[in-house]
Every structure is written in C-alpha cells, then in structure tokens.
Design an enzyme around this catalytic site. Structure first.
Site, PDB file in Angstrom:
ATOM      1  N   SER A 265       0.847  -1.197   0.000  1.00 23.37           N
ATOM      2  CA  SER A 265       0.000   0.000   0.000  1.00 23.37           C
ATOM      3  C   SER A 265       0.877   1.240   0.000  1.00 23.37           C
ATOM      4  CB  SER A 265      -0.928  -0.001   1.207  1.00 23.37           C
ATOM      5  OG  SER A 265      -0.178   0.304   2.364  1.00 23.37           O
ATOM      6  N   LYS A 266       0.209   2.386  -0.083  1.00 20.45           N
ATOM      7  CA  LYS A 266       0.929   3.647  -0.268  1.00 20.45           C
ATOM      8  C   LYS A 266       2.005   3.879   0.776  1.00 20.45           C
ATOM      9  CE  LYS A 266      -2.519   6.300  -2.716  1.00 20.45           C
ATOM     10  NZ  LYS A 266      -3.868   6.620  -2.357  1.00 20.45           N
ATOM     11  N   ARG A 267       1.771   3.402   2.001  1.00 17.31           N
ATOM     12  CA  ARG A 267       2.766   3.736   3.021  1.00 17.31           C
ATOM     13  C   ARG A 267       4.103   3.016   2.779  1.00 17.31           C
ATOM     14  NH1 ARG A 267       2.561  -0.250   7.064  1.00 17.31           N
ATOM     15  NH2 ARG A 267       0.906  -1.724   6.535  1.00 17.31           N
ATOM     16  N   HIS A 268       4.127   2.043   1.879  1.00 16.23           N
ATOM     17  CA  HIS A 268       5.389   1.365   1.577  1.00 16.23           C
ATOM     18  C   HIS A 268       6.179   2.062   0.485  1.00 16.23           C
ATOM     19  CE1 HIS A 268       2.642  -1.898   3.041  1.00 16.23           C
ATOM     20  NE2 HIS A 268       3.646  -1.970   3.889  1.00 16.23           N
TER      21      HIS A 268
END
Ligand code: GLU
Length: 512
Positions: A265-268
């Site tokens: 997801s975006k946080r990665h």
C-alpha cells in the site's frame, strides 16, 4: 485451461473502477488478461478478445479524470484492447453507468423468480444491527429481516414510496464450490454467505450484480481478477445459477505483498503505475517485472520482452501464492533495459521529457527526432546511459552537457585532496592556456597533451584531471574525462575552466 468455460472462445476483460490511479496490482491483472487473450488464445488459433470495461457504479468514489488516466496509462504500458468504453464494440456501452436499465431489468427478473427480494431496512436499522452484532462479537452482516416480508407489506411499502434496495436471496443450505483455475476447488458453506445488495436505493447496481450481468452479456469466458474477490465469488456463482447462466471460468491473481510483509500500500512507497511512469521507469521494464510477479516460464529466465510474453505466457504458470514487490529488483530491470535493450536513439527520445521538465532543453524536442536539441542530447546519453537507473536520473547526469551555465562551484571540490588552492589555480590557468591548441575530438591526443602538462607542472596526472573534471562538469564523478571533454566541446570547456579560475581566485584562496 481446464475449467467449465474453457471450451468457449477466450474473451476476457479488465474492469477497473475509475476511483484514482491504477495500482500495480491492477496493471498486472490487466497484463495477464491481455496476455491470455492476445498471447495464449491466439497461439491456440483463437481470435482472443480483451475488453476494457469501466465499473463506475459507485458514484461516491468516482474521481474526475481517472477514467482517461486508466486509458492513458494502459496505452503507455503497452496494452491495447479490442472493445471498450472509449472505442465501443458489439456489446457497447462498456461503461456501467450507461447500462443502468439492464441491471434494473435483471434485478426485477430475479424478484419475479423469487431469487431476490426488496429490503426496506433504513440505514439506522442496519447500523443498529451492526452494533448489536459487534457487541455480541458476531460476524457483521445483514440479518435477512426483509427476506420473507408478506407480499401485502411489500406492496404497501412500495405504494407508500418507501426507499428500498434489492437483495439476493442466497441459498441457506448446502455449499458452493468455487473452482479457481490457479487454486483448484474452494468450498463455501452457503449459510455463512450474506444476502448481498444487488440494486441500491439510488437505482445503481452494486459491483456484484453489474459484474455478473456484464460478464454474461459480454460473453466473458475467463475472469482474471484480484484475490480480494474470492470471498464473494460463491455469491457470484449463485447469481449466475439464479439467472440460469453458465459462469465464466475464474482465476484470482496472487496478492502483492510489501517488502516487509502485509498488502502493498501507499505507506510502503509508490504503488501506482502512473508514479512509476513519472519516476522514469520504462514500460517494458515494468511489464517484465510485473509479469514475473506471479508468472514464470521456468523459474530461471528473467528477461522477457512484450513479444516474448505474448509468445510464452500461459495462465497455468501463474502461481497463486503471494509475491513480494521488490523495488530494488524493479530498478534493476529498469537499468538493464536502459543499458542493454533499448537503442540509443530510442533512449534519447525517452529522456527528453525529463530534460525539458528540468528546463535543460526545448520542450518542442519531445517526440521530434529532427529537433536540434536531440542532436545535443544523444552523445551525452551515449556517454552516460550506464549511470541511469531511471529516465528521471537524466537531468542530474546529463545536465552539465546541456546547460549553458553550470551552477556555482563548490570550490572545495575543485581542489584535489592533497593539493592546495594555489596549485590548483596555477594548474587550471595552464589548462586554459593549452586548451585552445588541443583537438578534443582526438581523445588519445588530448589525453597525451594533458599528461604532458601534468609533468610540466610537476603534479600527478590525477591532481590535474580532477580539477578539470570538476571545472567542466561541476561534478566529482563523470564518465572518462576525455570523452566528457569531447562531448562538451572546446568552447564550453574553455569558458568553464575560466569560471573555475575565477571562483578559485575569489573564494578558493581564502579557503585553501
Ligand atoms: N471493478 C472491480 C475492481 O476494480 C473489478 C473486479 C473484477 O475484475 O471483477 O476491482
């Protein structure tokens, strides 16, 4: 391909919802669908059709421009479709918001056949049910309150104009077997399945109804989609049965995990196809990487062009177990394609947008091989392509070959480690004197002349070459010095050496 619908001609679809950028998982699903239709099926002598359907029934999640963005990014990726929202086809329209009457008719048909029912539950009541389920630690889900309302109540509610949804009457006994081409049979107990909403009170269908109606109407043979749809697959199969239709064969694509585990997801980091495009990834490299994130030929070979994939892809060799998204590996592929696969001319054209964006060339050169800036960029690309991991690295590495004026020197970098500002200044002054007589196009002769100059000055060649390099490129690292000088040219080299002399004279002496 050995599933129920496998005898049908291969017709597959990619069915994104225009709710934002296209996730790499979606890109890979599109790729595998396209490879099945345009690769595997065609190799089997079939027509093989790939459709692009826009699933825009959740009006609250629509994002302006997202649909066009999907078309653009798929074109960039190298995928084309035979029928779709932008080009029509025998089953048009391919945009669900333009097919509402079909879904309504289908839902009404199920009601008439006793396979669906009207539900008048208010949002407040549903919220209450949810709260109670939470308090009792029960799984959430509709409690089937309206499943068996007396006909009179339904008629009265309708006459009173009460808002309602249409729900599927999921069988409460028995089991449903979902056969997945990659995973085999998965058995679901019907009693655990919810009576899903098919038609919302605003008259729009849910994904479940629209998807089934469309896949049937569009004669889809195989559904290749994300693993997140496995839990509702039994309801879909029951829906097909309720309509009296054969279901397409199903294959759910493996999950894509983040490097440390968990769903990507975006946080990665970047997750959207568009982000990789703007970061300077080549579509060929991204396609190669995404293909291997789930598929392999023999577990060994790594480099596959678009044409190789069309020749070699088989759905049977897609591995259902999750794959981990490896940013470093993707970068490796990108660098490999930049260095070994695409031609110098091609690479030159592809770095232009990045250089124009940095203000280093005229934007009119983009896509125009005859523009004079292309001739300036090409030799610099030839020199530096092995340093580019992405196209976005181009301004940093190529900038000194393209700009008129280097940014101000960090004078400390002009002075070699064991040298002094005075010696460096003297050396550069000598270089400035010699430079006009040297033919920079003859790299060997130029090198010999500057080595001789180092001897004359009584310094090591390296202690002369480093200040020249920094003066001419503004950087402590560059390709071979003499090829660099050749590409930058005598006039510009001369100007820059003069500027370095000035900079050293002004700041360097104090510092040195
Ligand atoms: N609109 C759905 C999605 O974007 C499509 C899923 C499917 O392919 O059935 O996930």
């Amino acid at each position: 391909m050995s599933a129920p619908a496998s005898s049908r001609p291969v017709r597959v679809r990619f069915a994104p919802s225009p709710t934002g950028l296209l996730h790499v998982g979606g890109g890979r699903t599109a790729l595998f669908n396209w490879l099945l239709a345009h690769g595997q099926a065609k190799r089997m002598g079939q027509e093989g059709a790939f459709l692009l359907r826009i699933e825009d029934t959740d009006q609250s999640r629509l994002v302006a421009g997202a649909e066009q963005g999907i078309f653009d990014i798929l074109h960039w990726f190298g995928i084309d479709w035979d029928e779709g929202a932008d080009k029509g086809g025998p089953h048009a329209p391919y945009r669900q918001s333009e097919r509402l009457p079909m879904y309504r008719d289908a839902a009404e048909r199920l009601i008439a056949d006793g396979k669906a029912y009207r539900c008048f539950c208010t949002p407040e009541r549903l919220a209450q049910v949810r709260e109670q389920q939470q308090a009792r630690k029960e799984p959430p889900g509709y409690d089937r309150h309206c499943r068996d309302l007396p006909a009179g109540t339904v008629a009265a509610n309708l006459a009173a104009g009460m808002p309602h949804v249409i729900r599927f009457r999921m069988p409460r006994e028995g089991e449903t077997v979902v056969t997945d081409l990659l995973r085999g049979d998965m058995v679901f107990q019907n009693v655990n399945m919810e009576d899903l909403v098919l038609l919302k009170s605003d008259g729009f269908p849910t994904y479940h109804l629209a998807n089934v109606v469309d896949d049937h109407d569009m004669e889809i043979s195989h559904i290749l989609r994300g693993e997140e749809w496995i839990p509702t697959a039994p309801v879909h199969l029951r829906l097909y049965a309720a309509f009296g239709w054969d279901a397409p064969a199903l294959a759910h694509m493996p999950l894509i995990l983040a490097p440390g585990g968990g769903k990507l997801s975006k946080r990665h980091g970047s997750t959207a196809m568009e982000e990789f495009r703007s970061q300077g990834y080549l579509p060929e490299a991204l396609m190669n990487y995404l293909a291997l994130l789930g598929w392999s030929l023999d577990g060994e070979r790594e480099i596959f062009s678009r044409e190789d994939l069309l020749d070699l892809f088989t759905l049977e060799r897609v591995n259902p177990s999750p794959g981990t998204f490896d940013y470093a590996k993707l970068k490796w592929f990108n660098q490999y394609y930049i260095n070994h696969i695409i031609s110098l001319d091609d690479l030159t054209m592809r770095v232009l947008p990045f250089l124009a964006n940095a203000g280093m060339i005229d934007a009119a050169a983009i896509g125009n091989p005859d523009h004079p800036d292309v001739a300036r960029v090409r030799p610099a690309v030839a020199l530096l392509k092995d340093r580019l991991e992405t196209l976005a690295d181009a301004p940093e590495h190529l900038g000194c070959f393209l700009v008129d004026q280097l940014p101000p020197y960090d004078t400390a970098t002009l002075i070699p480690k064991k040298g002094t500002a005075e010696d460096t200044l003297a050396a550069l002054q000598a270089v400035a004197r010699v430079l006009p007589e040297v033919d920079l196009d003859d790299e060997a002769a130029a090198e010999a002349r500057f080595r001789a100059l180092a001897d004359e000055l009584g310094v090591k060649a390296g202690n002369l070459f480093m200040p020249i390099r920094v003066a001419v490129t503004g950087r402590t690292q560059s390709p071979g010095l003499f090829e660099t000088l050749r590409v930058i040219g005598t006039a510009r080299c001369g100007e820059r050496v003069q500027q370095a002399i000035l900079a050293l004279g002004e700041n360097g002496m104090a510092a040195g």
